[in-house]
Design a protein around this motif. Sequence first.
Motif, PDB file in Angstrom:
ATOM      1  N   ASP A  42       0.823  -1.216   0.000  1.00  0.00           N
ATOM      2  CA  ASP A  42       0.000   0.000   0.000  1.00  0.00           C
ATOM      3  C   ASP A  42       0.855   1.264   0.000  1.00  0.00           C
ATOM      4  OD1 ASP A  42       0.966   0.163   2.587  1.00  0.00           O
ATOM      5  OD2 ASP A  42      -0.999   0.299   3.529  1.00  0.00           O
ATOM      6  N   THR A  43       2.162   1.113  -0.163  1.00  0.00           N
ATOM      7  CA  THR A  43       3.202   2.152  -0.210  1.00  0.00           C
ATOM      8  C   THR A  43       3.591   2.675   1.169  1.00  0.00           C
ATOM      9  OG1 THR A  43       1.780   4.092  -0.610  1.00  0.00           O
ATOM     10  CG2 THR A  43       2.547   2.861  -2.552  1.00  0.00           C
ATOM     11  N   GLY A  44       3.100   2.064   2.227  1.00  0.00           N
ATOM     12  CA  GLY A  44       3.578   2.401   3.561  1.00  0.00           C
ATOM     13  C   GLY A  44       4.962   1.804   3.762  1.00  0.00           C
ATOM     14  N   PRO A  55       1.219   5.331   4.162  1.00  0.00           N
ATOM     15  CA  PRO A  55       1.073   5.087   2.724  1.00  0.00           C
ATOM     16  C   PRO A  55       0.980   6.402   1.961  1.00  0.00           C
ATOM     17  CG  PRO A  55      -0.377   3.637   3.946  1.00  0.00           C
ATOM     18  CD  PRO A  55       0.205   4.617   4.928  1.00  0.00           C
ATOM     19  N   HIS A  56       1.624   6.429   0.812  1.00  0.00           N
ATOM     20  CA  HIS A  56       1.642   7.636  -0.007  1.00  0.00           C
ATOM     21  C   HIS A  56       1.596   7.241  -1.475  1.00  0.00           C
ATOM     22  CE1 HIS A  56       5.743   6.282   0.785  1.00  0.00           C
ATOM     23  NE2 HIS A  56       6.049   6.732  -0.412  1.00  0.00           N
ATOM     24  N   ARG A  57       0.909   8.005  -2.231  1.00  0.00           N
ATOM     25  CA  ARG A  57       0.778   7.759  -3.660  1.00  0.00           C
ATOM     26  C   ARG A  57       1.528   8.847  -4.400  1.00  0.00           C
ATOM     27  NH1 ARG A  57      -0.827   2.940  -2.739  1.00  0.00           N
ATOM     28  NH2 ARG A  57      -2.950   2.620  -2.125  1.00  0.00           N
ATOM     29  N   PRO A  58       2.158   8.501  -5.506  1.00  0.00           N
ATOM     30  CA  PRO A  58       2.839   9.545  -6.287  1.00  0.00           C
ATOM     31  C   PRO A  58       1.817  10.526  -6.868  1.00  0.00           C
ATOM     32  CG  PRO A  58       3.051   7.395  -7.344  1.00  0.00           C
ATOM     33  CD  PRO A  58       2.317   7.193  -6.051  1.00  0.00           C
ATOM     34  N   HIS A  59       2.217  11.780  -6.962  1.00  0.00           N
ATOM     35  CA  HIS A  59       1.353  12.798  -7.552  1.00  0.00           C
ATOM     36  C   HIS A  59       1.338  12.624  -9.073  1.00  0.00           C
ATOM     37  CE1 HIS A  59       0.976  14.860  -3.758  1.00  0.00           C
ATOM     38  NE2 HIS A  59       2.277  14.767  -3.597  1.00  0.00           N
ATOM     39  N   PRO A  60       0.186  12.794  -9.684  1.00  0.00           N
ATOM     40  CA  PRO A  60       0.140  12.674 -11.147  1.00  0.00           C
ATOM     41  C   PRO A  60       0.973  13.778 -11.793  1.00  0.00           C
ATOM     42  CG  PRO A  60      -1.975  13.426 -10.283  1.00  0.00           C
ATOM     43  CD  PRO A  60      -1.098  13.106  -9.107  1.00  0.00           C
ATOM     44  N   LEU A  61       1.549  13.471 -12.948  1.00  0.00           N
ATOM     45  CA  LEU A  61       2.332  14.466 -13.666  1.00  0.00           C
ATOM     46  C   LEU A  61       1.386  15.517 -14.248  1.00  0.00           C
ATOM     47  CD1 LEU A  61       4.819  12.135 -15.569  1.00  0.00           C
ATOM     48  CD2 LEU A  61       5.251  13.487 -13.522  1.00  0.00           C
ATOM     49  N   VAL A  62       1.768  16.747 -14.126  1.00  0.00           N
ATOM     50  CA  VAL A  62       0.975  17.835 -14.681  1.00  0.00           C
ATOM     51  C   VAL A  62       1.087  17.793 -16.189  1.00  0.00           C
ATOM     52  CG1 VAL A  62       0.689  20.332 -14.806  1.00  0.00           C
ATOM     53  CG2 VAL A  62       1.318  19.245 -12.637  1.00  0.00           C
ATOM     54  N   GLY A  63      -0.046  17.821 -16.855  1.00  0.00           N
ATOM     55  CA  GLY A  63      -0.048  17.811 -18.307  1.00  0.00           C
ATOM     56  C   GLY A  63       0.076  16.430 -18.930  1.00  0.00           C
ATOM     57  N   ALA A  64       0.111  15.381 -18.106  1.00  0.00           N
ATOM     58  CA  ALA A  64       0.222  14.020 -18.641  1.00  0.00           C
ATOM     59  C   ALA A  64      -1.119  13.605 -19.241  1.00  0.00           C
ATOM     60  CB  ALA A  64       0.630  13.045 -17.547  1.00  0.00           C
TER      61      ALA A  64
END
Length: 65
Positions: A42-44, A55-64
């Motif tokens: 779960d990324t923890g 747990p942490h999720r990567p931020h979506p790329l801007v403009g992707a």
Amino acid sequence: MCPHDPACPAAEAPDREAARTLASHPEQGWSLLCNGVVLFEDTGELLPSGDVIAPHRPHPLVGAA
């Protein structure tokens, strides 16, 4: 100490998740990294010091697209 060349990032480093996997247990949902970090599916994370990283999720790329 990490035997790899170049050495894996330390457990305290921001890029600690880039360390090589020593043991993988996907059926249990965790992996042990070379720097002593236990990484959960779960990324923890559990650091060797006993500190817990939520747990942490990567931020979506801007403009992707």
